[in-house]
Design a protein around this motif. Structure first.
Motif, PDB file in Angstrom:
ATOM      1  N   VAL A   4     -45.861 -15.322 -13.841  1.00 27.18           N
ATOM      2  CA  VAL A   4     -46.508 -16.146 -14.779  1.00 27.18           C
ATOM      3  C   VAL A   4     -45.686 -16.252 -16.288  1.00 27.18           C
ATOM      4  CG1 VAL A   4     -48.262 -17.623 -16.043  1.00 27.18           C
ATOM      5  CG2 VAL A   4     -48.643 -17.040 -13.963  1.00 27.18           C
ATOM      6  N   LYS A   5     -44.806 -17.480 -16.095  1.00 24.53           N
ATOM      7  CA  LYS A   5     -43.736 -17.396 -18.004  1.00 24.53           C
ATOM      8  C   LYS A   5     -44.290 -18.340 -18.923  1.00 24.53           C
ATOM      9  CE  LYS A   5     -39.871 -15.121 -15.341  1.00 24.53           C
ATOM     10  NZ  LYS A   5     -38.908 -14.840 -15.919  1.00 24.53           N
ATOM     11  N   ASP A   6     -44.468 -17.515 -19.565  1.00 26.48           N
ATOM     12  CA  ASP A   6     -45.343 -18.630 -20.838  1.00 26.48           C
ATOM     13  C   ASP A   6     -43.867 -18.779 -21.482  1.00 26.48           C
ATOM     14  OD1 ASP A   6     -47.979 -18.015 -20.576  1.00 26.48           O
ATOM     15  OD2 ASP A   6     -47.766 -16.240 -21.422  1.00 26.48           O
ATOM     16  N   GLU A   7     -44.170 -19.881 -22.621  1.00 26.48           N
ATOM     17  CA  GLU A   7     -43.379 -20.726 -22.831  1.00 26.48           C
ATOM     18  C   GLU A   7     -42.747 -20.160 -23.940  1.00 26.48           C
ATOM     19  OE1 GLU A   7     -43.482 -25.132 -23.452  1.00 26.48           O
ATOM     20  OE2 GLU A   7     -43.145 -25.435 -21.460  1.00 26.48           O
ATOM     21  N   TRP A   8     -41.657 -20.245 -24.782  1.00 29.91           N
ATOM     22  CA  TRP A   8     -41.609 -20.036 -26.226  1.00 29.91           C
ATOM     23  C   TRP A   8     -42.025 -20.952 -27.130  1.00 29.91           C
ATOM     24  CZ3 TRP A   8     -38.867 -14.998 -25.880  1.00 29.91           C
ATOM     25  CH2 TRP A   8     -38.212 -14.887 -25.430  1.00 29.91           C
ATOM     26  N   GLU A   9     -42.440 -19.961 -28.214  1.00 33.46           N
ATOM     27  CA  GLU A   9     -42.438 -20.483 -29.055  1.00 33.46           C
ATOM     28  C   GLU A   9     -42.441 -19.476 -31.075  1.00 33.46           C
ATOM     29  OE1 GLU A   9     -46.932 -20.529 -29.182  1.00 33.46           O
ATOM     30  OE2 GLU A   9     -47.853 -20.401 -27.400  1.00 33.46           O
ATOM     31  N   VAL A  10     -42.648 -20.423 -31.717  1.00 30.65           N
ATOM     32  CA  VAL A  10     -42.392 -19.987 -33.116  1.00 30.65           C
ATOM     33  C   VAL A  10     -43.210 -19.812 -33.773  1.00 30.65           C
ATOM     34  CG1 VAL A  10     -40.897 -20.745 -35.713  1.00 30.65           C
ATOM     35  CG2 VAL A  10     -40.621 -21.449 -33.119  1.00 30.65           C
ATOM     36  N   ILE A  11     -43.142 -18.465 -34.017  1.00 29.62           N
ATOM     37  CA  ILE A  11     -43.588 -17.924 -34.582  1.00 29.62           C
ATOM     38  C   ILE A  11     -43.255 -17.379 -36.329  1.00 29.62           C
ATOM     39  CG2 ILE A  11     -45.463 -15.377 -35.304  1.00 29.62           C
ATOM     40  CD1 ILE A  11     -45.519 -15.484 -31.932  1.00 29.62           C
ATOM     41  N   ALA A  12     -44.506 -17.632 -37.685  1.00 24.45           N
ATOM     42  CA  ALA A  12     -44.108 -17.058 -38.969  1.00 24.45           C
ATOM     43  C   ALA A  12     -44.423 -15.772 -39.175  1.00 24.45           C
ATOM     44  CB  ALA A  12     -44.712 -17.739 -39.584  1.00 24.45           C
ATOM     45  N   VAL A  13     -43.462 -14.584 -39.523  1.00 27.93           N
ATOM     46  CA  VAL A  13     -43.134 -13.908 -39.650  1.00 27.93           C
ATOM     47  C   VAL A  13     -42.733 -12.993 -41.646  1.00 27.93           C
ATOM     48  CG1 VAL A  13     -42.580 -11.005 -39.358  1.00 27.93           C
ATOM     49  CG2 VAL A  13     -42.445 -12.932 -37.253  1.00 27.93           C
ATOM     50  N   GLY A  14     -43.010 -13.374 -42.471  1.00 29.23           N
ATOM     51  CA  GLY A  14     -42.706 -13.234 -43.098  1.00 29.23           C
ATOM     52  C   GLY A  14     -42.722 -14.052 -44.130  1.00 29.23           C
ATOM     53  N   ILE A  15     -40.991 -13.917 -44.598  1.00 27.69           N
ATOM     54  CA  ILE A  15     -40.396 -15.343 -45.044  1.00 27.69           C
ATOM     55  C   ILE A  15     -39.403 -16.248 -43.991  1.00 27.69           C
ATOM     56  CG2 ILE A  15     -40.582 -14.226 -47.427  1.00 27.69           C
ATOM     57  CD1 ILE A  15     -38.207 -14.271 -47.073  1.00 27.69           C
ATOM     58  N   GLY A  16     -39.887 -15.631 -42.788  1.00 26.08           N
ATOM     59  CA  GLY A  16     -39.201 -16.226 -41.643  1.00 26.08           C
ATOM     60  C   GLY A  16     -39.914 -16.283 -40.526  1.00 26.08           C
ATOM     61  N   TYR A  17     -39.605 -16.599 -39.216  1.00 25.70           N
ATOM     62  CA  TYR A  17     -39.750 -17.077 -38.211  1.00 25.70           C
ATOM     63  C   TYR A  17     -39.458 -16.549 -36.814  1.00 25.70           C
ATOM     64  CZ  TYR A  17     -41.279 -20.337 -40.720  1.00 25.70           C
ATOM     65  OH  TYR A  17     -41.625 -21.477 -41.762  1.00 25.70           O
ATOM     66  N   VAL A  18     -39.765 -15.754 -36.145  1.00 24.50           N
ATOM     67  CA  VAL A  18     -39.226 -15.240 -34.786  1.00 24.50           C
ATOM     68  C   VAL A  18     -39.317 -16.586 -33.686  1.00 24.50           C
ATOM     69  CG1 VAL A  18     -38.688 -12.822 -35.481  1.00 24.50           C
ATOM     70  CG2 VAL A  18     -41.227 -13.424 -34.286  1.00 24.50           C
ATOM     71  N   VAL A  19     -38.856 -16.005 -32.508  1.00 23.84           N
ATOM     72  CA  VAL A  19     -38.664 -16.966 -31.392  1.00 23.84           C
ATOM     73  C   VAL A  19     -39.807 -15.864 -29.827  1.00 23.84           C
ATOM     74  CG1 VAL A  19     -37.911 -18.125 -29.403  1.00 23.84           C
ATOM     75  CG2 VAL A  19     -37.526 -17.896 -31.753  1.00 23.84           C
ATOM     76  N   ALA A  20     -41.555 -15.683 -29.996  1.00 22.97           N
ATOM     77  CA  ALA A  20     -41.793 -15.350 -28.706  1.00 22.97           C
ATOM     78  C   ALA A  20     -42.602 -16.010 -28.226  1.00 22.97           C
ATOM     79  CB  ALA A  20     -42.548 -14.288 -29.651  1.00 22.97           C
ATOM     80  N   ARG A  21     -42.509 -14.876 -26.752  1.00 21.96           N
ATOM     81  CA  ARG A  21     -44.004 -15.823 -25.750  1.00 21.96           C
ATOM     82  C   ARG A  21     -44.682 -14.336 -25.411  1.00 21.96           C
ATOM     83  NH1 ARG A  21     -40.232 -16.200 -20.173  1.00 21.96           N
ATOM     84  NH2 ARG A  21     -39.442 -14.930 -19.949  1.00 21.96           N
ATOM     85  N   ASN A  22     -45.864 -14.758 -24.734  1.00 23.33           N
ATOM     86  CA  ASN A  22     -46.759 -13.142 -24.212  1.00 23.33           C
ATOM     87  C   ASN A  22     -45.475 -12.819 -22.423  1.00 23.33           C
ATOM     88  OD1 ASN A  22     -48.433 -13.854 -25.933  1.00 23.33           O
ATOM     89  ND2 ASN A  22     -49.480 -14.802 -24.074  1.00 23.33           N
ATOM     90  N   GLY A  23     -45.795 -11.880 -22.452  1.00 28.12           N
ATOM     91  CA  GLY A  23     -44.657 -11.476 -21.525  1.00 28.12           C
ATOM     92  C   GLY A  23     -45.304 -10.644 -20.519  1.00 28.12           C
TER      93      GLY A  23
END
Length: 63
Positions: A4-23
């Motif tokens: 099952v592939k989850d969708e990629w999401e934008v996550i706030a980290v510090g003063i910026g953002y990363v793109v991640a999903r459940n692997g």
């Protein structure tokens, strides 16, 4: 076994953002880039999820 592939999401980290999903097995999948602008990160997430609107891209044969 179906993966099952989850969708990629934008996550706030510090003063910026990363793109991640459940692997697999509950470990997160993270892209190797840190974005300072949320819109840029969202654009990348949309591309990875197949929701990007590429109709506005310039074409080589247009004048």
């Amino acid at each position: 076994m179906d993966e099952v592939k989850d969708e990629w999401e934008v996550i706030a980290v510090g003063i910026g953002y990363v793109v991640a999903r459940n692997g697999p097995y509950g470990y997160p999948d993270l892209l190797d880039h840190y974005y300072m602008d949320e819109d840029n990160a969202q654009h990348v997430a949309d591309q990875l999820n197949g929701h990007a609107d590429i109709t506005d891209a310039p074409r080589f044969n247009e004048d």
